[in-house]
Enzyme design. Structure first.
Site, short mmCIF file in Angstrom:
data_model
loop_
_atom_site.label_atom_id
_atom_site.label_comp_id
_atom_site.label_asym_id
_atom_site.label_seq_id
_atom_site.Cartn_x
_atom_site.Cartn_y
_atom_site.Cartn_z
N GLU A 7 -17.32 9.53 5.61
CA GLU A 7 -16.77 8.18 5.75
C GLU A 7 -15.88 7.91 4.56
OE1 GLU A 7 -19.74 5.12 5.70
OE2 GLU A 7 -20.79 5.93 3.97
N ASP A 43 0.87 -1.16 0.00
CA ASP A 43 0.00 0.00 0.00
C ASP A 43 0.92 1.23 0.00
OD1 ASP A 43 -2.25 1.61 0.04
OD2 ASP A 43 -3.24 0.48 1.62
#
Length: 714
Positions: free
Chosen positions: A457, A245
């Site tokens: 979110e 990542d």
């Protein structure tokens, strides 16, 4: 001719030859996501970082589909593959144009870092809307088909390279992800966190796997012996490449404190089999080789894997040999793709409540509609995160206005801010309530559009999330939204609630007081049109919940607790507000005449779906398996099939189970089909009391018995 240009050799042989011609420095700089050109070898620059979660992202115009959680709500694996085929067609079309004009920038490659197949174990997790929900089986089926759609069916070349992420135990908290240690038992790993990854590797042949930021059981995921060596490449024999990542490897020494410095961090990641660095820290591999802690052969192995991927994509072959090079830019966001996008939005909408057949609305019976709420005209609430740019956006307000045209007056009020106590900064607060009351008084029906968007979110650091680095602090409608709902209910006018969110909310007040509720997720750029058509009965809702809707925040375990105890429908003890697998329709489709035939270790289930209603609709047959012993979890989804039926139509469906579907993992992580009794439930929902009460339908129960224990090998 150099061997790496010989199209008669295998891609791996060619990649090995090409790597053998590189200097150490050239090899190292091929391990960065922005891989440098090597002009003397004819190697173009290539950027591996691209996104296609629900459409080609961050590189201009593309079809923007419903967010992944909405696609999951379709419960339709065939359709997921169709969506992914559109995405990869557009990805190829954009790539072909970018290559023609010399654009090799970020978000311009064919290695798409999608799908996100992490398990949405806690509704507070901000990135949960990127996933296919809380269930390993559903996530596996949708993930496999999405990958197959992205990668294509050509026997030689990939259309695009898909990536299963984030391997393997990753679901928040977002603000702790760079230092957090997710502790999971071997049983939970095997039962919940690993199955979707295994399916994507073993069944779909996914080309790329991305490691997670956090540690899992003490090891940083991008440098984990257990995950990368023992399981991924050992047990599952993964042949593709692994990427970190973004900037995750520097976390090893900065936050996880498992290494002392950058050189040790890159050595750990490379030696464990993390081939590609999203970031630039792998430049330190030169020092790692110099210090003797990474062998040059290890870097060669990584670069060979990376170049093999690029060769599978046809990037080193004669252009006319690669069939996908003929996909032209005109397909991007074309009319056909827009129609599929609208179909996706329709298929994803879940009808949660429809008391006294409040829906569908009838245009001819209305003079004035009030559309009220912070998500009524909010483009952000259409698309979620990791999104592309649509050529047209249709909000719920715009969809309703277009649908009713000049025949019905549409009044609009934003009602309140999405999460703050006022819309205008200098007001005294709650500054739209008088307008709301006026709209309510003048309207025949009120459509309330509430929920969240990707500013509330999402991923840590995205767009300055208002709450907890993208995670939700609780499951409540934020800000003044519930107060606004109460004002609408008190008006005495019929109220329909449309929730646009990427996760479950505790809408208990709405369940008790509002007659009709639609969960629209983040329905894509054209979602407002699809929702308007749904409200007026042009189509019947068919979506099912890929997550549990809980009643309260308080009933959830600690967010940082990765034990599956009392999490998701498979382990929870309490009654859900709206259960996983639940969704109503405007028509009445029943599941009956269920039979099951057992042959050795295969179980063939036949059932007849019948549309007893007056309109066309689609329904999903769901098969759940339950072991009848005290320590076993609740029933678990093990098969599903979706079909469309015209009014009055019947269809026979055949589904199958294997002996393995009855197995459960023990504490040692061994899958065992224990001797004893099992129950198989076949219906259109879970067999729990709440689903039965909400749907008025009880799944058929079938009995299965195994005389002896059997261990299922991994």
């Amino acid at each position: 001719m150099e061997a790496y240009l010989d199209e008669n050799l295998s891609f791996t042989e060619r990649a090995e030859d090409l790597v053998s011609r590189m200097t150490l420095e050239e090899k190292v700089y091929q391990t960065l996501h922005g891989a440098a050109a090597i002009e003397r070898l004819g190697v173009k620059a290539y950027n591996y970082w691209n996104e296609a979660l629900h459409g080609v992202a961050r590189a201009g115009v593309a079809t923007v589909f419903p967010q992944a959680i909405g696609l999951a709500a379709t419960f339709d694996e065939d359709f997921l593959e169709k969506v992914a085929e559109v995405i990869s067609d557009e990805g190829r079309a954009k790539f072909n144009a970018q290559q023609k004009y010399g654009d090799y920038d970020i978000y311009k490659g064919l290695t798409f870092w999608s799908p996100n197949i992490n398990i949405f174990r806690d509704p507070r997790w901000g990135r949960g809307h990127e996933t296919f929900g809380e269930d390993p089986y559903l996530t596996s089926r949708l993930g496999v088909r999405f990958i197959e759609g992205l990668q294509g069916k050509d026997k030689r070349y990939m259309k695009a390279a898909a990536c299963a992420k984030h391997f393997a135990v990753h679901s928040g908290p977002e603000d702790l992800r760079h230092s957090f240690n997710a502790e999971a038992t071997e049983q939970d790993m095997r039962e919940t966190y690993l199955p979707a990854f295994k399916a994507c590797v073993k069944e779909a042949g996914v080309e790329v796997v991305m490691g997670a930021y956090n540690r899992t059981n003490g090891e940083p995921c991008c440098g984990s012996k257990r995950l990368l060596e023992d399981i991924l490449r050992g047990e599952w024999e993964f042949q593709g490449h692994v990427t970190s990542d973004c900037w995750a490897i520097k976390d090893f020494h900065e936050f996880h404190m498992v290494t002392a410095n950058a050189v040790e961090s890159v050595a750990l990641a490379m030696n464990r089999g993390c081939d590609l660095n999203c970031g630039n820290i792998y430049g330190n591999l030169l020092k790692a080789v110099e210090q003797g802690i990474v062998k040059e052969e290890t870097i060669e192995r990584a670069v060979t894997r990376l170049l093999t991927t690029r060769m599978k994509l046809g990037l080193f072959d004669a252009p006319e040999k690669v069939p996908y090079n003929t996909i032209h830019y005109e397909v991007v966001d074309c009319k056909k793709h827009q129609q599929i996008n609208e179909e996706a939005a329709r298929k994803s909408v879940v009808l949660l409540k429809n008391e006294n057949r409040t829906l569908p609305l009838h245009k001819n019976a209305l003079r004035t509609i009030g559309v009220i709420g912070p998500n009524a005209n909010n483009r952000k609430a259409l698309v979620g995160n990791y999104e592309g740019t649509a050529s047209e956006y249709i909000t719920v307000l715009e969809g309703i206005q277009r649908y009713v045209g000049e025949d019905v007056r549409v009044l609009y009020s934003e009602g309140c801010h999405l999460c703050k106590d006022r819309i205008q900064g200098l007001s005294q607060g709650n500054d739209r309530m008088a307008e709301v009351r006026a709209v309510a008084e003048a309207s025949d029906v009120l459509i309330a559009c509430m929920g969240l968007d990707a500013s509330l979110e999402g991923e840590e650091g995205d767009e300055g999330n208002e709450f907890a680095s993208g995670d939700k602090p609780n499951l409540n409608l934020p800000g003044l939204q519930e107060e606004l709902l109460k004002v609408l209910v008190e008006s005495g006018k019929p109220v329909i609630l449309v929730v646009l969110s990427g996760s479950a909310l505790a809408i208990t007040y709405a369940e008790e007081n509002i007659p009709a509720i639609l969960q629209g997720w983040y329905p894509g750029a054209r979602g407002g049109k699809a929702i308007a058509e749904m409200l007026f009965g042009e189509h019947s809702p068919e979506g099912k919940l890929p997550v549990t809707f809980y009643r309260t925040t308080e009933e959830l375990p600690e967010f940082t607790d990765y034990s599956m105890k009392n999490r998701t429908y498979r382990y929870m003890k309490q009654e859900a507000l709206y259960p996983f697998g639940y969704g109503l329709s405007y028509t009445d489709i029943s599941c009956g005449s269920v039979t099951m035939e057992r042959r050795v270790d295969t179980f063939t289930i036949e059932t007849v779906l019948e549309n007893n209603g007056t309109r066309e609709g689609a329904e999903t047959v769901q098969v759940y398996v339950k072991a009848c012993r005290e320590e076993a979890p609740n029933w678990q989804l093990k098969a599903l099939k979706k079909t469309c039926l015209k009014a009055g139509e019947k269809k026979k469906l055949i589904l199958s189970l294997t002996e393995e579907d009855f197995g459960l993992y023990n504490e040692a992580g061994v899958k065992v089909v224990a001797a004893g009794d099992y129950e198989v439930y076949v219906g259109t929902s879970q067999p729990d009391a709440r689903s039965i009460a909400l749907t008025g339908k009880t799944p058929e129960k079938l009995a299965v018995h195994f005389d002896s224990e059997k261990i299922i090998p991994e």
